[in-house]
Design a protein around this motif. Structure first.
Motif, mmCIF file in Angstrom:
data_model
loop_
_atom_site.group_PDB
_atom_site.id
_atom_site.type_symbol
_atom_site.label_atom_id
_atom_site.label_comp_id
_atom_site.label_asym_id
_atom_site.label_seq_id
_atom_site.Cartn_x
_atom_site.Cartn_y
_atom_site.Cartn_z
ATOM 1 N N ASP A 44 0.835 -1.249 -0.019
ATOM 2 C CA ASP A 44 -0.183 -0.091 0.045
ATOM 3 C C ASP A 44 0.814 1.230 0.015
ATOM 4 O OD1 ASP A 44 -1.963 1.963 0.322
ATOM 5 O OD2 ASP A 44 -2.561 1.135 2.196
ATOM 6 N N ARG A 74 -6.709 -6.858 4.195
ATOM 7 C CA ARG A 74 -5.711 -6.241 4.450
ATOM 8 C C ARG A 74 -4.909 -6.431 5.624
ATOM 9 N NH1 ARG A 74 -6.831 -1.146 1.830
ATOM 10 N NH2 ARG A 74 -8.858 -0.678 1.085
ATOM 11 N N ARG A 105 -10.981 1.039 4.242
ATOM 12 C CA ARG A 105 -9.782 1.398 4.405
ATOM 13 C C ARG A 105 -9.362 2.297 5.945
ATOM 14 N NH1 ARG A 105 -5.068 3.492 1.399
ATOM 15 N NH2 ARG A 105 -3.477 4.082 3.114
#
Length: 300
Positions: A231, A260, A285
């Motif tokens: 990321d 994630r 996120r």
């Protein structure tokens, strides 16, 4: 002796005649009184408004008083309410979770924290379980990851079957002391798992990171997420000085749930944070970054 001559006596009036008597001078006549001014006429009476005007005024007066009371009461209620509870003034949620107030556990007297002067080895002397991030409001606790110690087998179960033996060997040879873990699921289906791995020294923690190729890559693949990308938008916001963070996300097209993951290296401890959510919308996120930042702060 000289004789005094007496004044001749008045002669009596002859009979039948009256003696005139001197009358006093008449007194000065008083000025005539000033005439009184006629009284002023009374002011003309104000014309009385028609009765319908009086009734209208009365109604408006009552209305103003009622509205004033209602307005004052409403103003009091609004000022006494939290902003997020006032319709139209509520702050729109940006997706962050509501974590409880965080605090570091107390240490024995004279024992420094990992990055303070006097702790050159950067050892966490606090109970590792008390350094785990608590679950946010509304979360359902994971029955396997309750905030206590877990086995190496539980930790390696997060990874693909082909990697488990290699991870187990690295941990065995790397002087692993213990693993603490906590997990939960939010109402939207987002699942979180946090593992804290404490080694005998900072050198062993760094060696585990290097042996599993954590850094430029995500290292060993997670279950259901064979491919993970770095990321590059992660800026390490809130990162504690002297710690390192590596963040990855599963790119599209992902499977049943997007994953994630993030690694935190803080002194003698390595943390793994994993989040996933089923469905086409992917894993949010913002709460993921929030969780990483808060866990990193607890380890610092």
């Amino acid at each position: 002796m000289t004789e005094q001559t007496a004044a001749p006596a008045a002669e009596p009036a002859p009979p039948g005649r009256s003696v005139p008597v001197a009358e006093p001078a008449p007194a000065a006549a008083a000025p005539p009184p000033m005439p009184l001014l006629p009284p002023l006429p009374p002011p003309p009476a104000a014309p009385r408004p028609p009765r319908r005007v009086l009734r209208a005024v009365a109604r408006w007066t009552v209305a103003v008083l009622v509205l004033g009371g209602v307005g004052a009461g409403t103003a009091y209620k609004i000022t006494s309410m939290e902003r997020t509870k006032v319709p139209g003034l509520a702050t729109e949620s940006d997706g962050r979770w509501e974590y409880p107030r965080l605090s570091l556990p107390a240490l024995p007297a004279g024992v420094p924290r990992p990055f303070n002067e006097g702790n050159t080895a950067e050892i966490h002397h606090a109970d590792l379980r008390k350094l785990l991030l608590p679950a946010p409001a509304g979360a359902t606790a994971d029955k396997k990851l309750t905030g206590g110690w877990v086995s190496t087998r539980q930790f390696v179960s997060e990874y693909a079957q082909a990697s488990r033996a290699g991870i187990t060997g690295t941990l065995r040879d790397g002087a692993l002391r213990h693993i603490a873990a906590r997990g939960w699921t939010m109402p939207d289906g987002t699942s979180t798992r946090i593992y804290l791995l404490q080694f005998n020294s900072t050198a062993y923690a760094d060696a585990y990171r290097d042996a599993r190729y954590i850094g430029a890559t995500a290292g060993d693949p997670l279950v259901g997420a064979a491919t993970m990308e770095l990321d590059e938008s992660w800026s390490g916001g809130g990162r504690v000085e002297d710690t390192a963070s590596y963040v990855f996300g599963e790119p599209k097209p992902y499977g049943a749930a997007q994953a994630r993951q993030g690694y935190l290296v803080a002194g003698d401890t390595v943390a793994l944070v994993v989040q996933s959510r089923k469905g086409g919308g992917g894993t949010p996120r913002i709460p993921f970054d929030q969780t990483l930042i808060l866990q990193n702060q607890l380890l610092g």
